[in-house]
Design a protein around this motif. Structure first.
Motif, PDB file in Angstrom:
ATOM      1  N   ARG A   1       8.393  11.917  -2.517  1.00 41.60           N
ATOM      2  CA  ARG A   1       7.712  12.333  -1.294  1.00 41.60           C
ATOM      3  C   ARG A   1       7.803  13.829  -1.036  1.00 41.60           C
ATOM      4  NH1 ARG A   1      12.638  10.674   0.098  1.00 41.60           N
ATOM      5  NH2 ARG A   1      13.771  11.777   1.716  1.00 41.60           N
TER       6      ARG A   1
ATOM      7  N   THR B   1       4.016  -3.162   2.328  1.00 43.64           N
ATOM      8  CA  THR B   1       3.673  -2.856   3.706  1.00 43.64           C
ATOM      9  C   THR B   1       4.431  -3.748   4.676  1.00 43.64           C
ATOM     10  OG1 THR B   1       1.483  -2.174   3.007  1.00 43.64           O
ATOM     11  CG2 THR B   1       1.753  -2.637   5.329  1.00 43.64           C
TER      12      THR B   1
ATOM     13  N   GLN C   1       3.007   7.085   3.922  1.00 49.53           N
ATOM     14  CA  GLN C   1       1.564   7.247   4.110  1.00 49.53           C
ATOM     15  C   GLN C   1       1.103   8.695   4.153  1.00 49.53           C
ATOM     16  OE1 GLN C   1       0.506   5.190   7.646  1.00 49.53           O
ATOM     17  NE2 GLN C   1       1.630   6.554   8.998  1.00 49.53           N
ATOM     18  N   HIS C   2       1.969   9.612   4.497  1.00 51.21           N
ATOM     19  CA  HIS C   2       1.587  11.023   4.530  1.00 51.21           C
ATOM     20  C   HIS C   2       1.678  11.683   3.157  1.00 51.21           C
ATOM     21  CE1 HIS C   2       1.344  10.893   8.833  1.00 51.21           C
ATOM     22  NE2 HIS C   2       2.539  10.393   8.903  1.00 51.21           N
ATOM     23  N   TYR C   3       2.299  10.992   2.209  1.00 47.43           N
ATOM     24  CA  TYR C   3       2.529  11.592   0.894  1.00 47.43           C
ATOM     25  C   TYR C   3       1.672  10.987  -0.206  1.00 47.43           C
ATOM     26  CZ  TYR C   3       6.613  13.061   3.468  1.00 47.43           C
ATOM     27  OH  TYR C   3       7.447  13.574   4.420  1.00 47.43           O
ATOM     28  N   CYS C   4       1.225   9.758  -0.055  1.00 53.64           N
ATOM     29  CA  CYS C   4       0.481   9.065  -1.097  1.00 53.64           C
ATOM     30  C   CYS C   4      -0.963   8.875  -0.663  1.00 53.64           C
ATOM     31  CB  CYS C   4       1.089   7.698  -1.384  1.00 53.64           C
ATOM     32  SG  CYS C   4       2.785   7.763  -1.941  1.00 53.64           S
TER      33      CYS C   4
ATOM     34  N   PHE D   1       0.479  -3.991  -2.600  1.00 50.02           N
ATOM     35  CA  PHE D   1       0.355  -3.209  -1.368  1.00 50.02           C
ATOM     36  C   PHE D   1       0.817  -4.013  -0.158  1.00 50.02           C
ATOM     37  CE2 PHE D   1      -2.587  -0.281  -3.630  1.00 50.02           C
ATOM     38  CZ  PHE D   1      -2.005   0.905  -3.253  1.00 50.02           C
TER      39      PHE D   1
ATOM     40  N   LEU E   1       5.546   1.683   2.160  1.00 51.20           N
ATOM     41  CA  LEU E   1       4.290   2.425   2.306  1.00 51.20           C
ATOM     42  C   LEU E   1       4.089   3.069   3.669  1.00 51.20           C
ATOM     43  CD1 LEU E   1       1.803   0.312   0.196  1.00 51.20           C
ATOM     44  CD2 LEU E   1       3.205   2.268  -0.471  1.00 51.20           C
ATOM     45  N   PRO E   2       4.457   2.415   4.772  1.00 49.50           N
ATOM     46  CA  PRO E   2       4.303   3.116   6.047  1.00 49.50           C
ATOM     47  C   PRO E   2       5.093   4.435   6.101  1.00 49.50           C
ATOM     48  CG  PRO E   2       4.578   0.780   6.452  1.00 49.50           C
ATOM     49  CD  PRO E   2       4.839   1.006   4.976  1.00 49.50           C
TER      50      PRO E   2
ATOM     51  N   ASP F   1      -1.453  10.023  -5.905  1.00 47.44           N
ATOM     52  CA  ASP F   1      -2.310   8.859  -5.733  1.00 47.44           C
ATOM     53  C   ASP F   1      -1.490   7.649  -6.154  1.00 47.44           C
ATOM     54  OD1 ASP F   1      -4.634  10.210  -4.880  1.00 47.44           O
ATOM     55  OD2 ASP F   1      -5.073  10.762  -6.951  1.00 47.44           O
TER      56      ASP F   1
END
Length: 105
Positions: free
Chosen positions: A73, A91, A101-104, A87, A97-98, A79
């Motif tokens: 991160r 989640t 979310q700003h990195y992927c 996923f 993932l939450p 991607d």
């Protein structure tokens, strides 16, 4: 294209890196050990020192295969590719993932 099978801690398997001549890499799964070594530039695999990881493909949601996402991160945005089931798992059951979310992408 370059293909490198990575070895992290004992018992870690299924971590592979695919690279281009321009130095961009795609990881198939990413263990915590491999990600940490990539971030520190201490990965002992030839040609992967200071690797520019641009994408990660997850084959499943096991901790051995997704544990390194958090370590990535701090680098450039990546991607992330996986099946809808993976996923969903990342989640809800193991909500990685939450946090990312700003990195992927």
């Amino acid at each position: 294209m370059k293909i490198v099978v990575l070895r992290g801690a004992p018992g870690e398997q299924g971590i592979t890196a695919l690279g281009t001549a321009s130095g961009h890499w795609l990881l198939i799964n990413v263990s915590a050990t491999v990600a940490h070594e990539l971030a520190r530039g201490t990965l002992r695999q030839p040609g992967l020192q200071n690797a520019d990881v641009r994408a990660v493909v997850l084959t499943d949601a096991t901790i051995e295969h997704v544990g390194g996402l958090l370590a990535l991160r701090d680098g450039a945005p990546i991607d992330l590719y996986a099946t809808p089931a993976v996923f969903e798992e990342l989640t809800t059951a193991m909500p990685v993932l939450p946090a990312l979310q700003h990195y992927c992408g």
